[in-house]
Design a protein around this motif. Structure first.
Motif, PDB file in Angstrom:
ATOM      1  N   VAL A   7       5.283  -8.722  22.196  1.00 45.72           N
ATOM      2  CA  VAL A   7       3.611  -8.526  22.684  1.00 45.72           C
ATOM      3  C   VAL A   7       3.931  -6.821  21.796  1.00 45.72           C
ATOM      4  O   VAL A   7       3.815  -5.562  22.333  1.00 45.72           O
ATOM      5  N   GLN A   8       4.371  -6.247  20.634  1.00 46.95           N
ATOM      6  CA  GLN A   8       3.770  -5.032  19.774  1.00 46.95           C
ATOM      7  C   GLN A   8       3.311  -5.735  18.233  1.00 46.95           C
ATOM      8  O   GLN A   8       3.476  -6.557  17.766  1.00 46.95           O
ATOM      9  N   ASN A   9       1.901  -4.277  18.091  1.00 48.97           N
ATOM     10  CA  ASN A   9       2.133  -4.499  17.158  1.00 48.97           C
ATOM     11  C   ASN A   9       2.640  -4.694  15.727  1.00 48.97           C
ATOM     12  O   ASN A   9       4.018  -3.923  15.843  1.00 48.97           O
ATOM     13  N   ILE A  10       2.767  -5.638  15.196  1.00 46.32           N
ATOM     14  CA  ILE A  10       2.950  -5.569  13.590  1.00 46.32           C
ATOM     15  C   ILE A  10       3.873  -4.104  13.238  1.00 46.32           C
ATOM     16  O   ILE A  10       5.502  -3.971  12.122  1.00 46.32           O
ATOM     17  N   LEU A  11       3.361  -3.130  12.910  1.00 47.20           N
ATOM     18  CA  LEU A  11       3.037  -2.315  11.541  1.00 47.20           C
ATOM     19  C   LEU A  11       3.630  -0.978  12.819  1.00 47.20           C
ATOM     20  O   LEU A  11       3.405   0.538  12.780  1.00 47.20           O
ATOM     21  N   VAL A  13       6.432   0.186  13.685  1.00 49.09           N
ATOM     22  CA  VAL A  13       7.338   1.677  13.056  1.00 49.09           C
ATOM     23  C   VAL A  13       6.291   2.308  12.416  1.00 49.09           C
ATOM     24  O   VAL A  13       6.761   3.602  12.580  1.00 49.09           O
ATOM     25  N   ARG A  16       5.008   4.657  14.672  1.00 47.38           N
ATOM     26  CA  ARG A  16       5.744   6.007  14.955  1.00 47.38           C
ATOM     27  C   ARG A  16       5.165   7.649  13.992  1.00 47.38           C
ATOM     28  O   ARG A  16       5.549   8.264  13.917  1.00 47.38           O
ATOM     29  N   THR A  91       4.924  -2.377  -4.551  1.00 49.52           N
ATOM     30  CA  THR A  91       4.373  -2.216  -3.163  1.00 49.52           C
ATOM     31  C   THR A  91       2.992  -1.644  -3.569  1.00 49.52           C
ATOM     32  O   THR A  91       2.883  -0.787  -4.640  1.00 49.52           O
ATOM     33  N   CYS A  92       1.982  -2.384  -2.811  1.00 48.10           N
ATOM     34  CA  CYS A  92       0.269  -2.228  -3.858  1.00 48.10           C
ATOM     35  C   CYS A  92      -0.266  -1.002  -2.537  1.00 48.10           C
ATOM     36  O   CYS A  92      -1.393  -1.206  -2.628  1.00 48.10           O
ATOM     37  N   HIS A  93       1.024  -0.258  -1.282  1.00 47.90           N
ATOM     38  CA  HIS A  93       0.197   0.552  -0.781  1.00 47.90           C
ATOM     39  C   HIS A  93       1.191   1.518  -0.299  1.00 47.90           C
ATOM     40  O   HIS A  93       2.056   0.877  -1.149  1.00 47.90           O
ATOM     41  N   GLU A  95       3.167   3.627   2.281  1.00 43.77           N
ATOM     42  CA  GLU A  95       3.646   2.914   3.521  1.00 43.77           C
ATOM     43  C   GLU A  95       3.934   4.818   4.598  1.00 43.77           C
ATOM     44  O   GLU A  95       4.248   5.253   3.877  1.00 43.77           O
ATOM     45  N   VAL A 123      -7.398  -3.224  -0.356  1.00 40.94           N
ATOM     46  CA  VAL A 123      -7.060  -4.882   0.737  1.00 40.94           C
ATOM     47  C   VAL A 123      -6.011  -3.900   1.528  1.00 40.94           C
ATOM     48  O   VAL A 123      -6.259  -3.283   2.727  1.00 40.94           O
ATOM     49  N   CYS A 124      -4.710  -4.001   0.896  1.00 44.76           N
ATOM     50  CA  CYS A 124      -3.290  -3.443   2.198  1.00 44.76           C
ATOM     51  C   CYS A 124      -2.950  -2.385   2.420  1.00 44.76           C
ATOM     52  O   CYS A 124      -3.670  -1.406   3.682  1.00 44.76           O
ATOM     53  N   TRP A 128      -2.174   0.609   6.697  1.00 43.86           N
ATOM     54  CA  TRP A 128      -1.306   1.808   6.742  1.00 43.86           C
ATOM     55  C   TRP A 128      -1.738   3.239   7.017  1.00 43.86           C
ATOM     56  O   TRP A 128      -1.986   3.427   5.847  1.00 43.86           O
TER      57      TRP A 128
ATOM     58  N   HIS B   2       0.778  -7.675   0.631  1.00 45.80           N
ATOM     59  CA  HIS B   2       1.592  -6.651   1.247  1.00 45.80           C
ATOM     60  C   HIS B   2       2.490  -7.500   2.418  1.00 45.80           C
ATOM     61  O   HIS B   2       2.665  -6.846   3.351  1.00 45.80           O
ATOM     62  N   ALA B   9       8.086  -5.634   8.398  1.00 48.36           N
ATOM     63  CA  ALA B   9       7.624  -4.473   9.336  1.00 48.36           C
ATOM     64  C   ALA B   9       8.522  -5.396  10.606  1.00 48.36           C
ATOM     65  O   ALA B   9       8.361  -4.724  12.113  1.00 48.36           O
ATOM     66  N   ILE B  10       7.868  -6.298  10.892  1.00 48.57           N
ATOM     67  CA  ILE B  10       8.055  -7.804  11.617  1.00 48.57           C
ATOM     68  C   ILE B  10      10.002  -7.742  11.548  1.00 48.57           C
ATOM     69  O   ILE B  10      10.151  -7.390  13.005  1.00 48.57           O
ATOM     70  N   PHE B 106      -2.979  -7.994  15.122  1.00 53.43           N
ATOM     71  CA  PHE B 106      -2.008  -7.986  14.225  1.00 53.43           C
ATOM     72  C   PHE B 106      -0.761  -7.614  15.342  1.00 53.43           C
ATOM     73  O   PHE B 106       0.211  -6.203  15.967  1.00 53.43           O
ATOM     74  N   LEU B 107       0.015  -9.021  16.138  1.00 57.05           N
ATOM     75  CA  LEU B 107       0.742  -8.621  17.265  1.00 57.05           C
ATOM     76  C   LEU B 107       1.796  -9.783  16.484  1.00 57.05           C
ATOM     77  O   LEU B 107       1.727 -10.515  16.190  1.00 57.05           O
ATOM     78  N   ILE B 108       3.493  -9.067  17.306  1.00 57.93           N
ATOM     79  CA  ILE B 108       4.598  -9.706  17.230  1.00 57.93           C
ATOM     80  C   ILE B 108       4.241 -10.375  18.708  1.00 57.93           C
ATOM     81  O   ILE B 108       4.771  -9.564  19.738  1.00 57.93           O
ATOM     82  N   GLN B 109       4.234 -11.621  18.592  1.00 57.30           N
ATOM     83  CA  GLN B 109       4.165 -12.242  20.160  1.00 57.30           C
ATOM     84  C   GLN B 109       5.503 -12.225  20.998  1.00 57.30           C
ATOM     85  O   GLN B 109       5.605 -11.606  21.730  1.00 57.30           O
TER      86      GLN B 109
END
Lengths: 144, 114
Positions: A7-11, A13, A16, A91-93, A95, A123-124, A128, B2, B9-10, B106-109
């Motif tokens: 249960v952590q935001n995918i982004l 890292v 941070r 890469t289209c954005h 980071e 879009v992306c 970030w 993206h 990132a995952i 936007f979560l890793i579950q």
């Protein structure tokens, strides 16, 4: 086998690193702007004009994001500001980790404002965070 | 594309967590992504497989993607509706003042490890 809850935001890292960048730039009293638009809307042109008009009043630095070329950084340097090019190689954005590397090549000491020109795409880049104080979107309208 | 950055990132977070849990192998990873993030599941799964194949901890790991519908509720008439392409106009009363209910997750579950 066991199941582990994350249960952590995918982004997380990216967040941070983005927070680290924000802290560094705040300590140096550099106002940072993440400039975004779709391709060809006029981000680089707007920056060139901004640099020329603020010359002698505010010291500006630019991190230029582009998929392939360093043409934009050359335009910015010609306008009279420090510029570092990030070539994202497809890469289209941008980071946060890319910005962190680019920051090592900039002399932050004299800077008042740092523009991060994102890759031309709406879009992306929005997803970030790059440690900026503000996001600015340039929108082009059709001329009649 | 993206999806490649998101897959990366995952993988980064999963490797970090798996290492913390002294896992020898990650078998499944599940993520919850809101529809408003415009992520294509198939592309994300493909990118994750490519990244996973180059890391012994993740080889063969399967990614399960739950796309959460983009839902909103009209502040005027309480009508709940599915938001398509960010158009947040109420289909019942036509007003543009809707509250987002879901679709930005936007979560890793969780993950299954050995």
């Amino acid at each position: 086998m066991s199941k582990v809850s994350i249960v952590q935001n995918i982004l997380a890292v990216n967040e941070r690193i983005s927070n680290d960048i924000h802290q560094l730039l705040a300590e140096r009293q550099v106002c940072t702007i993440n400039l975004m638009s779709s391709a060809g809307a006029g981000k680089t042109t707007l920056l060139e004009q901004t640099i020329k008009r603020l010359k002698g009043r505010l010291e500006i630095g630019v991190i230029e994001g582009d998929v392939e070329t360093s043409a934009d950084a050359e335009r910015i340097e010609a306008a009279g500001a420090q510029a570092v090019q990030i070539i994202t190689q497809g890469t289209c954005h941008l980071e946060a980790h890319m910005v962190q590397i680019a920051l090592n090549e900039l002399d932050l000491e004299p800077l008042d404002i740092l523009f991060i020109e994102n890759v031309g795409n709406l879009v992306c880049p929005a997803g970030w965070n790059l440690g900026e104080d503000l996001k600015i979107v340039v929108v082009s309208t059709n001329r009649r | 594309m993206h999806e490649l950055s998101i897959a990366d990132a995952i993988a980064e977070t999963v490797i970090e967590q798996a290492t913390n849990h002294h896992a020898s192998h990650v078998k499944h990873v599940s993520v919850r992504i809101g529809e408003a993030n415009a992520v294509i599941s198939e592309a994300l799964i493909f990118c994750f497989e490519v990244i996973a194949s180059s890391n012994p901890l993740l080889t063969g790991a399967q990614l399960k993607v739950d796309i959460i519908p983009h839902q909103a509720r009209c502040r005027w008439c309480d009508c709940e509706f599915h938001v398509v392409q960010y158009i947040t106009q109420c289909p019942r009363c036509g007003r543009w003042e809707a509250e987002m209910l879901s679709g930005t997750e936007f979560l890793i579950q969780d993950m299954e490890i050995d």
